[in-house]
Write an enzyme that holds these catalytic residues in place. Structure first.
Site, PDB file in Angstrom:
ATOM      1  N   GLU A  34       6.241 -10.707  -1.728  1.00  0.00           N
ATOM      2  CA  GLU A  34       7.461  -9.908  -1.699  1.00  0.00           C
ATOM      3  C   GLU A  34       7.285  -8.941  -0.526  1.00  0.00           C
ATOM      4  O   GLU A  34       6.274  -8.221  -0.481  1.00  0.00           O
ATOM      5  CB  GLU A  34       7.579  -9.136  -3.022  1.00  0.00           C
ATOM      6  CG  GLU A  34       8.938  -8.577  -3.268  1.00  0.00           C
ATOM      7  CD  GLU A  34       9.043  -7.868  -4.615  1.00  0.00           C
ATOM      8  OE1 GLU A  34       9.945  -7.045  -4.745  1.00  0.00           O
ATOM      9  OE2 GLU A  34       8.214  -8.120  -5.514  1.00  0.00           O
ATOM     10  N   ARG A 260      -6.634 -13.014 -10.962  1.00  0.00           N
ATOM     11  CA  ARG A 260      -6.424 -12.189  -9.777  1.00  0.00           C
ATOM     12  C   ARG A 260      -7.724 -11.476  -9.415  1.00  0.00           C
ATOM     13  O   ARG A 260      -8.624 -11.310 -10.236  1.00  0.00           O
ATOM     14  CB  ARG A 260      -5.290 -11.202  -9.997  1.00  0.00           C
ATOM     15  CG  ARG A 260      -5.599 -10.094 -10.987  1.00  0.00           C
ATOM     16  CD  ARG A 260      -4.368  -9.284 -11.360  1.00  0.00           C
ATOM     17  NE  ARG A 260      -3.816  -8.555 -10.242  1.00  0.00           N
ATOM     18  CZ  ARG A 260      -2.592  -8.788  -9.743  1.00  0.00           C
ATOM     19  NH1 ARG A 260      -1.816  -9.707 -10.250  1.00  0.00           N
ATOM     20  NH2 ARG A 260      -2.137  -8.073  -8.739  1.00  0.00           N
ATOM     21  N   LYS A 270       0.432  -2.651  -4.413  1.00  0.00           N
ATOM     22  CA  LYS A 270       1.211  -2.234  -3.248  1.00  0.00           C
ATOM     23  C   LYS A 270       1.911  -0.907  -3.510  1.00  0.00           C
ATOM     24  O   LYS A 270       2.024  -0.065  -2.634  1.00  0.00           O
ATOM     25  CB  LYS A 270       2.250  -3.315  -2.915  1.00  0.00           C
ATOM     26  CG  LYS A 270       1.721  -4.357  -1.957  1.00  0.00           C
ATOM     27  CD  LYS A 270       2.807  -5.322  -1.544  1.00  0.00           C
ATOM     28  CE  LYS A 270       3.067  -6.348  -2.621  1.00  0.00           C
ATOM     29  NZ  LYS A 270       3.901  -7.473  -2.165  1.00  0.00           N
TER      30      LYS A 270
HETATM   31  P1  ATP Z   1       0.989  -5.995  -6.073  1.00  0.00           P
HETATM   32  O1  ATP Z   1       1.087  -5.823  -7.559  1.00  0.00           O
HETATM   33  O2  ATP Z   1      -0.314  -5.568  -5.504  1.00  0.00           O
HETATM   34  O3  ATP Z   1       2.148  -5.404  -5.367  1.00  0.00           O
HETATM   35  P2  ATP Z   1       2.193  -8.520  -6.149  1.00  0.00           P
HETATM   36  O4  ATP Z   1       1.657  -9.613  -6.984  1.00  0.00           O
HETATM   37  O5  ATP Z   1       3.393  -7.810  -6.605  1.00  0.00           O
HETATM   38  O6  ATP Z   1       1.007  -7.548  -5.826  1.00  0.00           O
HETATM   39  P3  ATP Z   1       3.348 -10.236  -4.241  1.00  0.00           P
HETATM   40  O7  ATP Z   1       3.784  -9.951  -2.862  1.00  0.00           O
HETATM   41  O8  ATP Z   1       4.372 -10.519  -5.253  1.00  0.00           O
HETATM   42  O9  ATP Z   1       2.474  -9.013  -4.697  1.00  0.00           O
HETATM   43  O10 ATP Z   1       2.228 -11.350  -4.261  1.00  0.00           O
HETATM   44  C1  ATP Z   1       2.162 -12.470  -3.423  1.00  0.00           C
HETATM   45  C2  ATP Z   1       1.114 -13.392  -3.968  1.00  0.00           C
HETATM   46  O11 ATP Z   1      -0.165 -12.774  -3.952  1.00  0.00           O
HETATM   47  C3  ATP Z   1       1.392 -13.771  -5.410  1.00  0.00           C
HETATM   48  O12 ATP Z   1       1.254 -15.162  -5.549  1.00  0.00           O
HETATM   49  C4  ATP Z   1       0.353 -13.014  -6.194  1.00  0.00           C
HETATM   50  O13 ATP Z   1      -0.020 -13.697  -7.337  1.00  0.00           O
HETATM   51  C5  ATP Z   1      -0.794 -12.908  -5.199  1.00  0.00           C
HETATM   52  N1  ATP Z   1      -1.628 -11.739  -5.503  1.00  0.00           N
HETATM   53  C6  ATP Z   1      -1.245 -10.455  -5.544  1.00  0.00           C
HETATM   54  N2  ATP Z   1      -2.275  -9.653  -5.907  1.00  0.00           N
HETATM   55  C7  ATP Z   1      -3.344 -10.472  -6.090  1.00  0.00           C
HETATM   56  C8  ATP Z   1      -4.713 -10.253  -6.479  1.00  0.00           C
HETATM   57  N3  ATP Z   1      -5.186  -9.042  -6.760  1.00  0.00           N
HETATM   58  N4  ATP Z   1      -5.521 -11.328  -6.564  1.00  0.00           N
HETATM   59  C9  ATP Z   1      -5.055 -12.551  -6.269  1.00  0.00           C
HETATM   60  N5  ATP Z   1      -3.799 -12.821  -5.911  1.00  0.00           N
HETATM   61  C10 ATP Z   1      -2.939 -11.801  -5.821  1.00  0.00           C
HETATM   62 MG    MG Z   2       5.334  -8.040  -6.750  1.00  0.00          MG
END
Ligand code: ATP
Ligand code: MG
Length: 548
Positions: A34, A260, A270
């Site tokens: 995102e 994760r 983020k």
């Molecule tokens: P955050 O909660 O840190 O904002 P998010 O999952 O909302 O992370 P996205 O941009 O939606 O962020 O994630 C893009 C991809 O990265 C998704 O497929 C998500 O599962 C993966 N991802 C995010 N954080 C992790 C993590 N700590 N370990 C492994 N994969 C991750």
């Molecule tokens: Mg997200």
């Protein structure tokens, strides 16, 4: 760990799919961020996993922005995401936007309605929560659940036409209010939001929910294996339900969940990281203390070290927390045979070698990298006045202190043995300089075997030393006694240090081992022709022991 490297459980699933011919041997993955912030080390794990899995099978990976939430596009985030993925060493097949599929998503919703599998509800959010039930109790059916497809279509059309305010109506999948899986209790698949979208402008005032949109995005792109984190495990039945019941895609993708990445001393959301940036707690998204890919890059991490780390930790089905020392181990391991050493002294103490000729200066040889003899030697000046590290002198030595103290003799690496004869103080009692003597017979390389000393220290020549700015880092977050990660107010210590002359030529982004201190990089942003600013990448020693 070697098991992980050859085959992990995701590879096993793909092997089975290939054996059964499910996708005709095709492997197509995607990385779906995102664009609402910079990528962090957790994303790096997902990026490495998606790209290397496809690579292993000769497949492809898309970069897809998950922009189904109508928020303003931030070009800065989009640019940073692409820079980071490329920097890690990966190239996507296609760069796509989920919002480009809004028409197909709308058609898919209409298809569900026609099949009697979706209805328009007018329960308020509070009622919705109440009707949903709990883990122990089944949910309650909405009075709107038995709407005819015609009624539902007409209402959905009115939702789309903007006749309702935000929250007044939702489109819900008609699945099972008694399902033990709460995600299957008639989840909302479309909501109303009268908000401009960066891509589609004001074309839509209804937007698909993630659980409805994501499987459709995957299916449209021909993704075979949709890899996501464990929180989505309970959403998988819905993922499958959507694709099966929309029925547009005969051979739908499958969702696979992995644990994760969590790291000690590291916060990785983020939202939280954006808070640090917005509140000025750090220098920006690329502050060298940040766990963002941009921060790690500026800190001096190499793409190889991050890829190796992701490979080493492997992929698992259960959540755990990795010691951040392992990440540090990976960069130390990558740099130790690649970068040259330089002499730098911190908290310098001036040493006058009283029996060394005043007008003399000589060049002494230093190894560039003690692990790699092929990297050769360099020469640095030595003369009557040198600086030594503040940590290498104690006026009153503690037990087992073998470095310099009054009356003690040590080896100055690359040069001579010196002995501390006298400590000269300033008026305020602080040390002004040390008066030492040297023994010309002990010159390094001369084969001197007359006597041994226990301590070896390093130096820079006082006349030719260059002043550099060194930033030593500690963790941005540290665990307190209760095990909570607390913001560390003292995560950076800036010092003016003295370095050997060649450091005046250091280029932004150039890495060195500061002898006996750690690995450092000339900061990309702050290093100029006039001033060299170095970031600590990682110290030399670690408590972390890699598994054999
Ligand atoms: P955050 O909660 O840190 O904002 P998010 O999952 O909302 O992370 P996205 O941009 O939606 O962020 O994630 C893009 C991809 O990265 C998704 O497929 C998500 O599962 C993966 N991802 C995010 N954080 C992790 C993590 N700590 N370990 C492994 N994969 C991750
Ligand atoms: Mg997200």
């Amino acid at each position: 760990m070697s098991e992980n490297k050859s085959n992990n459980f995701i590879h096993n699933i793909i092997d089975e799919d290939n054996a059964s011919g499910l996708y005709g041997g095709k492997v197509y993955t995607r990385f779906p961020p995102e664009p609402n912030g910079y990528l962090h080390i957790g994303h790096a794990k997902s990026i490495c996993l998606n790209f290397t899995t496809a690579q292993k099978y000769g497949g492809k990976t898309n970069l897809r922005y998950d922009d189904t939430n109508p928020v303003k596009e931030d070009v800065e985030y989009v640019d940073s995401i692409e820079e980071d993925v490329r920097w890690l060493g990966f190239q996507w097949e296609k760069r796509l936007w989920a919002s480009d599929y809004f028409d197909t998503m709308y058609e898919a919703a209409v298809e569900l309605i026609r099949k009697g599998l979706a209805y328009v509800d007018d329960l308020s959010p509070e009622q919705m929560r109440e009707y949903r039930g709990t883990l122990k109790e089944p949910g309650k059916e909405s009075p709107n659940r038995n709407q005819s497809p015609e009624e539902a279509l007409a209402l959905f059309e009115r939702m789309r036409a903007g006749e309702f305010a935000d929250g007044e109506r939702t489109l819900r999948a008609r699945i099972d209010m008694a399902s033990p899986n709460i995600n299957m209790r008639d989840p909302i698949i479309y909501r109303i939001a009268h908000t401009e979208h960066h891509n589609t402008g004001d074309k839509w005032c209804i937007y698909p929910m993630y659980d409805f949109a994501h499987p459709i995005e995957d299916a449209i792109e021909g993704i075979t294996h949709s890899i996501c984190t464990l929180e989505f495990e309970d959403h998988r039945p819905l993922y499958d339900w959507v694709l099966q019941n929309v029925g547009f895609w005969p051979n739908p993708p499958k969702q696979i969940e992995f644990a994760r990445l969590n790291l000690t001393n590291t916060v990785m959301s983020k939202r939280l990281l954006k808070g640090l940036v917005d509140d000025g707690m750090v220098e920006g998204w690329d502050d060298p203390r940040m766990p963002t890919i941009a921060g790690l890059r500026r800190r001096g991490y190499t793409p190889e070290s991050i890829r190796n780390f992701c490979e080493e930790i492997g992929v698992a089905k259960g959540n755990s927390t990795i010691d951040v020392a392992m990440l540090e181990h990976c960069v130390r391991d990558d740099l130790q045979d690649k970068v040259q050493a330089r002499n730098v002294v911190e908290d310098p103490i001036k040493v006058i070698i009283t029996n060394y000729p005043e007008d003399k200066s000589e060049m002494v040889e230093m190894e560039n990298n003690r692990n790699v003899p092929e990297m050769g030697n360099r020469e640095i000046p030595f003369s009557r006045e040198i600086y030594i590290d503040g940590a290498d002198f104690m006026e009153v030595p503690v037990k087992k202190y073998f470095r310099l103290f009054p009356g003690n003799e040590v080896r100055v690496k690359g040069a001579y043995f010196i002995k501390c004869e006298e400590v000269i103080k300033n008026e305020d009692g602080t040390i002004k300089e040390l008066h030492c003597t040297y023994d010309p017979a002990t010159r390094s390389g001369s084969g001197f075997e007359g006597r041994k000393v226990k301590g070896t220290i390093h130096f820079v020549d006082a006349k030719t030393a260059v002043k550099i700015r060194v930033r030593n880092y500690d963790y941005l977050y540290k665990e307190n006694e209760e095990g909570e990660e607390i913001f560390n107010e003292n995560s950076v210590e800036e010092k003016i240090c003295y370095g050997e002359p060649s450091l005046a030529e250091a280029k932004p982004g150039e890495r060195f081992q500061f002898f006996r201190h750690g690995y450092y990089i000339a900061d990309e942003k702050l290093t100029t022709d006039e001033e060299k600013v170095f970031n600590l990448i990682v110290g030399l020693k670690s408590s972390f022991k890699p598994k054999k």
